[in-house]
Design a protein around this motif. Structure first.
Motif, PDB file in Angstrom:
ATOM      1  N   UNK A 228      44.551  -5.811 101.537  1.00  0.00           N
ATOM      2  CA  UNK A 228      45.106  -6.130 102.847  1.00  0.00           C
ATOM      3  C   UNK A 228      44.179  -5.808 104.015  1.00  0.00           C
ATOM      4  N   UNK A 229      42.922  -5.500 103.757  1.00  0.00           N
ATOM      5  CA  UNK A 229      41.944  -5.313 104.824  1.00  0.00           C
ATOM      6  C   UNK A 229      40.697  -6.130 104.492  1.00  0.00           C
ATOM      7  N   UNK A 230      39.997  -6.548 105.530  1.00  0.00           N
ATOM      8  CA  UNK A 230      38.752  -7.274 105.324  1.00  0.00           C
ATOM      9  C   UNK A 230      37.616  -6.253 105.263  1.00  0.00           C
ATOM     10  N   UNK A 231      37.086  -6.072 104.078  1.00  0.00           N
ATOM     11  CA  UNK A 231      36.023  -5.097 103.884  1.00  0.00           C
ATOM     12  C   UNK A 231      35.087  -5.621 102.804  1.00  0.00           C
ATOM     13  N   UNK A 232      33.807  -5.545 103.049  1.00  0.00           N
ATOM     14  CA  UNK A 232      32.854  -6.067 102.094  1.00  0.00           C
ATOM     15  C   UNK A 232      32.879  -5.269 100.799  1.00  0.00           C
ATOM     16  N   UNK A 233      32.673  -5.993  99.720  1.00  0.00           N
ATOM     17  CA  UNK A 233      32.713  -5.368  98.398  1.00  0.00           C
ATOM     18  C   UNK A 233      31.786  -4.166  98.301  1.00  0.00           C
ATOM     19  N   UNK A 234      30.536  -4.318  98.741  1.00  0.00           N
ATOM     20  CA  UNK A 234      29.563  -3.239  98.582  1.00  0.00           C
ATOM     21  C   UNK A 234      29.926  -2.016  99.414  1.00  0.00           C
ATOM     22  N   UNK A 235      30.553  -2.228 100.558  1.00  0.00           N
ATOM     23  CA  UNK A 235      30.983  -1.094 101.384  1.00  0.00           C
ATOM     24  C   UNK A 235      32.051  -0.286 100.656  1.00  0.00           C
ATOM     25  N   UNK A 236      32.936  -0.968  99.942  1.00  0.00           N
ATOM     26  CA  UNK A 236      33.953  -0.268  99.156  1.00  0.00           C
ATOM     27  C   UNK A 236      33.300   0.506  98.018  1.00  0.00           C
ATOM     28  N   UNK A 237      32.370  -0.137  97.330  1.00  0.00           N
ATOM     29  CA  UNK A 237      31.698   0.502  96.191  1.00  0.00           C
ATOM     30  C   UNK A 237      30.973   1.773  96.633  1.00  0.00           C
ATOM     31  N   UNK A 238      30.125   1.662  97.656  1.00  0.00           N
ATOM     32  CA  UNK A 238      29.356   2.820  98.109  1.00  0.00           C
ATOM     33  C   UNK A 238      30.268   3.927  98.641  1.00  0.00           C
ATOM     34  N   UNK A 239      31.247   3.541  99.452  1.00  0.00           N
ATOM     35  CA  UNK A 239      32.143   4.543 100.034  1.00  0.00           C
ATOM     36  C   UNK A 239      32.958   5.272  98.989  1.00  0.00           C
ATOM     37  N   UNK A 240      33.471   4.524  98.020  1.00  0.00           N
ATOM     38  CA  UNK A 240      34.256   5.126  96.943  1.00  0.00           C
ATOM     39  C   UNK A 240      33.404   6.059  96.092  1.00  0.00           C
ATOM     40  N   UNK A 241      32.222   5.603  95.682  1.00  0.00           N
ATOM     41  CA  UNK A 241      31.367   6.427  94.822  1.00  0.00           C
ATOM     42  C   UNK A 241      30.866   7.672  95.539  1.00  0.00           C
ATOM     43  N   UNK A 242      30.671   7.580  96.839  1.00  0.00           N
ATOM     44  CA  UNK A 242      30.298   8.772  97.608  1.00  0.00           C
ATOM     45  C   UNK A 242      31.412   9.815  97.543  1.00  0.00           C
ATOM     46  N   UNK A 243      32.674   9.361  97.596  1.00  0.00           N
ATOM     47  CA  UNK A 243      33.793  10.290  97.479  1.00  0.00           C
ATOM     48  C   UNK A 243      33.866  10.882  96.076  1.00  0.00           C
ATOM     49  N   UNK A 244      33.602  10.071  95.061  1.00  0.00           N
ATOM     50  CA  UNK A 244      33.599  10.572  93.683  1.00  0.00           C
ATOM     51  C   UNK A 244      32.578  11.691  93.520  1.00  0.00           C
ATOM     52  N   UNK A 245      31.414  11.517  94.120  1.00  0.00           N
ATOM     53  CA  UNK A 245      30.347  12.509  93.974  1.00  0.00           C
ATOM     54  C   UNK A 245      30.640  13.819  94.709  1.00  0.00           C
ATOM     55  N   UNK A 246      31.634  13.832  95.555  1.00  0.00           N
ATOM     56  CA  UNK A 246      32.014  15.071  96.237  1.00  0.00           C
ATOM     57  C   UNK A 246      32.771  16.021  95.315  1.00  0.00           C
TER      58      UNK A 246
END
Length: 217
Positions: free
Chosen positions: A145-163
């Protein structure tokens, strides 16, 4: 490494399944550390309960792996899909989405599925696959339900995983989300069971009919 991440991300045009390919590479000794595969399109993806994951080109198809020592120590292995799903949900919510986690491993928008998380243990690796509808969805499913580029989701999510967010920190989110899941009926060991009858346990499992359940099969 990509954008400060400690893992390597490989982008491919098409694969039968990012999850299957990553597991194959681990078993054949081609992957030794944190790694992620992203496909523009996949032809034979799979989801939970041995279902096929059907989703079109341009959506998010991601699988990543990390060693079990690279996540917080208070997470039960059986609850990894829930854990990664809650991190993904939190990231999407921070960016304006109303996505929520339907227990145990589905991302929902409103009343319909938008994505899913599938996690397995291969040797000493945790392998997590994520599918998310970004631009198209099958019948009775939703797009994000939001317009967000695929790669931005991938990088942002994986950065949170690495925390290495602790389970204790993330569990408070699950307590809220599980109330939304209670309106659904789940299939557990071949039987239809209303989740309204389930009790959520501290480790992410549910207690239903005097049995502890971590996933739907």
């Amino acid at each position: 490494m990509e954008r400060g991440l400690k893992l390597v991300i490989e982008f491919l045009e098409t694969l039968p399944s990012t999850q299957s390919e990553l597991i194959l590479r681990i078993k054949s000794g081609k992957v030794f550390g944190k790694y992620a595969l992203v496909a523009e399109e996949q032809s034979a993806g799979f989801g939970s309960r041995e279902n096929e994951w059907v989703s079109g080109k341009g959506n998010l198809f991601l699988s990543f792996c990390l060693k079990d020592c690279e996540i917080a120590s208070d997470i039960q292995k059986q609850s990894l899909s829930i854990y990664f799903g809650l991190i993904l949900q939190e990231f999407l919510n921070k960016n304006g989405s109303k996505a929520w986690l339907k227990w145990p491993n589905d991302i929902y928008i409103g009343e319909n599925k938008c994505g899913g998380i599938l996690t397995s243990i291969v040797r000493n690796f945790i392998v997590c696959g994520i599918g998310l509808n970004l631009i198209n969805a099958p019948e009775n499913a939703e797009i994000l339900d939001i317009k967000m580029k695929r790669d931005a989701i991938i990088y942002g999510f994986l950065e949170m995983v690495e925390k290495q967010i602790s389970w204790k920190q993330i569990f408070s989110k699950l307590l809220i989300e599980f109330e939304k899941s209670k309106k659904f009926v789940a299939t557990i060991n071949g039987k239809k069971v209303p989740l309204s009858e389930a009790i959520l346990c501290d480790d992410g499992s549910i207690l239903i009919n005097d049995k502890k359940v971590y996933s739907l099969r």
